[in-house]
Design a protein around this motif. Structure first.
Motif, short mmCIF file in Angstrom:
data_model
loop_
_atom_site.label_atom_id
_atom_site.label_comp_id
_atom_site.label_asym_id
_atom_site.label_seq_id
_atom_site.Cartn_x
_atom_site.Cartn_y
_atom_site.Cartn_z
N LYS A 103 10.87 10.24 99.23
CA LYS A 103 9.82 11.10 99.67
C LYS A 103 8.44 10.24 99.62
CE LYS A 103 8.00 15.55 98.57
NZ LYS A 103 8.39 16.82 97.91
N GLU A 104 7.93 10.35 100.65
CA GLU A 104 6.69 9.31 100.66
C GLU A 104 5.46 10.14 100.85
OE1 GLU A 104 6.21 6.86 104.34
OE2 GLU A 104 5.16 5.26 103.21
N ARG A 105 4.62 10.02 100.06
CA ARG A 105 3.25 10.75 100.35
C ARG A 105 2.30 9.89 100.88
NH1 ARG A 105 2.43 15.88 98.24
NH2 ARG A 105 4.44 16.15 97.03
N PHE A 106 1.54 10.39 101.99
CA PHE A 106 0.67 9.45 102.66
C PHE A 106 -0.66 9.63 102.40
CE2 PHE A 106 2.82 12.40 105.49
CZ PHE A 106 1.68 13.43 105.78
N ALA A 107 -1.65 8.93 102.83
CA ALA A 107 -3.14 8.99 102.56
C ALA A 107 -3.48 10.05 103.58
CB ALA A 107 -3.69 7.58 102.99
N LYS A 108 -4.62 10.75 103.09
CA LYS A 108 -5.05 11.54 103.92
C LYS A 108 -6.52 11.13 104.30
CE LYS A 108 -3.01 15.68 102.72
NZ LYS A 108 -2.81 16.98 103.05
N ALA A 109 -6.59 11.06 105.64
CA ALA A 109 -7.95 10.28 106.42
C ALA A 109 -9.29 10.77 105.89
CB ALA A 109 -7.80 10.14 107.72
N TYR A 110 -9.23 12.25 105.62
CA TYR A 110 -10.53 12.83 105.15
C TYR A 110 -11.03 12.86 103.87
CZ TYR A 110 -7.42 16.50 103.54
OH TYR A 110 -6.34 17.26 102.88
N ARG A 111 -10.13 11.95 103.07
CA ARG A 111 -10.52 11.80 101.62
C ARG A 111 -10.97 10.47 101.58
NH1 ARG A 111 -5.85 15.19 98.73
NH2 ARG A 111 -4.69 13.33 98.88
N HIS A 112 -11.89 10.45 100.50
CA HIS A 112 -12.42 8.87 100.29
C HIS A 112 -11.06 8.07 99.75
CE1 HIS A 112 -13.86 5.66 97.67
NE2 HIS A 112 -15.00 5.84 98.72
N PRO A 113 -10.77 6.68 100.05
CA PRO A 113 -9.55 6.04 99.87
C PRO A 113 -9.45 5.89 98.36
CG PRO A 113 -10.94 4.90 101.36
CD PRO A 113 -11.76 6.14 101.10
N THR A 114 -10.37 5.88 97.53
CA THR A 114 -10.15 5.57 96.03
C THR A 114 -9.75 6.89 95.52
OG1 THR A 114 -12.12 4.08 96.14
CG2 THR A 114 -11.24 4.65 93.97
N LEU A 115 -10.31 8.09 95.85
CA LEU A 115 -10.06 9.33 95.22
C LEU A 115 -8.42 9.73 95.83
CD1 LEU A 115 -10.98 12.29 94.08
CD2 LEU A 115 -11.73 12.77 96.32
N ASP A 116 -8.33 9.52 97.06
CA ASP A 116 -6.99 9.72 97.65
C ASP A 116 -5.93 9.07 96.91
OD1 ASP A 116 -5.69 10.75 100.24
OD2 ASP A 116 -5.00 8.91 100.17
N LYS A 117 -6.25 7.78 96.56
CA LYS A 117 -5.10 7.04 95.95
C LYS A 117 -4.75 7.57 94.60
CE LYS A 117 -2.34 3.85 95.55
NZ LYS A 117 -0.99 4.71 96.09
N LYS A 118 -5.91 7.98 93.89
CA LYS A 118 -6.04 8.80 92.72
C LYS A 118 -4.93 10.11 92.79
CE LYS A 118 -9.08 8.82 88.95
NZ LYS A 118 -10.49 8.71 88.51
N LEU A 119 -5.51 10.75 93.78
CA LEU A 119 -4.83 12.14 93.86
C LEU A 119 -3.26 12.15 94.12
CD1 LEU A 119 -7.62 14.42 95.64
CD2 LEU A 119 -7.02 14.35 93.23
N THR A 120 -3.20 11.15 94.91
CA THR A 120 -1.71 10.87 95.60
C THR A 120 -0.84 10.59 94.38
OG1 THR A 120 -2.49 10.30 97.85
CG2 THR A 120 -0.39 9.94 97.46
N SER A 121 -1.33 9.36 93.76
CA SER A 121 -0.48 8.87 92.53
C SER A 121 -0.46 10.16 91.39
CB SER A 121 -1.35 7.78 91.65
OG SER A 121 -1.67 6.87 92.77
#
Ligand SMILES: Nc1ncnc2c1ncn2[C@@H]1O[C@H](COP(=O)(O)OP(=O)(O)OP(=O)(O)O)[C@@H](O)[C@H]1O
Length: 217
Positions: free
Chosen positions: A29-47
């Motif tokens: 299962k791979e969670r992917f980045a959400k383009a509308y989110r700030h990359p740093t915040l996105d990485k944090k939320l995804t992790s």
């Protein structure tokens, strides 16, 4: 890019692959980045999501609740490698037209209620209980809970009641004439969940709120 992977589901939050892993078939299962989110915040939320999903799966396994065994968690790449469950979903089981015997259906209901009772006893709230997220193993027919992508740990009666309500809505909207089966699920839940009296009482309130909301449109 996952080697030799076959994409089996592309969801809004994650891609699910079937791929070989250490001489066996695994689900990745791979969670992917959400383009509308700030990359740093996105990485944090995804992790955080990846860790939470793996943690809830582990917590269930430690309590001997049948869930896919986690093989590997790769937080940096937002990947969870887990056991591939060979079998069919309860959704497919209920929608196939081969006239299931009431006893067979009652057995499935009992397994669902028992598993959910045990899961709530260890304060895991699934967060997305649908008949697609309940699988039956091919060999034994035994029940497996899958997709802990929205799961979390909570000891709140309300959260557990809402978990049951979500499943009830999934049953009524997808499977006509399954009221008896859902009642059997709740019966088994009542026998296996430590706080079932309070949770089932709360479920009545949650249902009432749901009805009011749908009346108001
Ligand atoms: N361990 C597993 N074994 C067999 N099939 C699986 C397994 N995990 C997922 N699947 C299949 O892949 C589908 C999608 O998986 P899952 O429900 O975990 O992803 P999702 O709904 O996209 O995720 P999320 O709800 O976290 O966004 C499932 O409905 C099921 O058919």
């Amino acid at each position: 890019m996952i080697h030799n992977a076959q994409l089996i589901k592309q969801g809004a939050e994650a891609k699910v692959y079937l791929a070989p892993f250490c001489q066996r078939q695994a689900i990745i299962k791979e969670r992917f980045a959400k383009a509308y989110r700030h990359p740093t915040l996105d990485k944090k939320l995804t992790s955080r999501r990846v860790i939470q999903e793996a943690r809830c799966l582990n917590r269930c396994q430690k309590a001997f609740i049948d869930t896919p065994t986690v093989y590997l968690v790769d937080v940096d790449s937002s990947l969870i490698y887990m056991e591939f469950i060979e079998g069919c979903s309860v959704r497919d089981y209920l929608t196939t037209d081969d006239g299931h015997l009431p006893e067979a259906q009652a057995k499935v209901a009992k397994e669902i209620g028992t598993a959910l009772g045990k899961m709530h006893n260890i304060d895991v709230v699934h967060g997305d209980l649908t008949t697609s997220n309940l699988m039956m193993r091919k060999e034994s027919g035994s029940l497996v809970l899958i997709d802990f992508g929205l799961s979390y740990v909570s000891n709140l009666i309300e959260d557990k009641a809402v978990d049951l309500y979500v499943l009830e809505r999934a049953f009524t909207s997808t499977h006509p004439n399954t009221e008896v089966m859902f009642a059997q699920i709740l019966e088994a839940y009542g026998q296996n969940s430590k706080a079932s009296k309070l949770i089932l009482k709360k479920l009545e309130d949650v249902r009432m709120r749901g009805r009011k909301r749908s009346m108001l449109g």
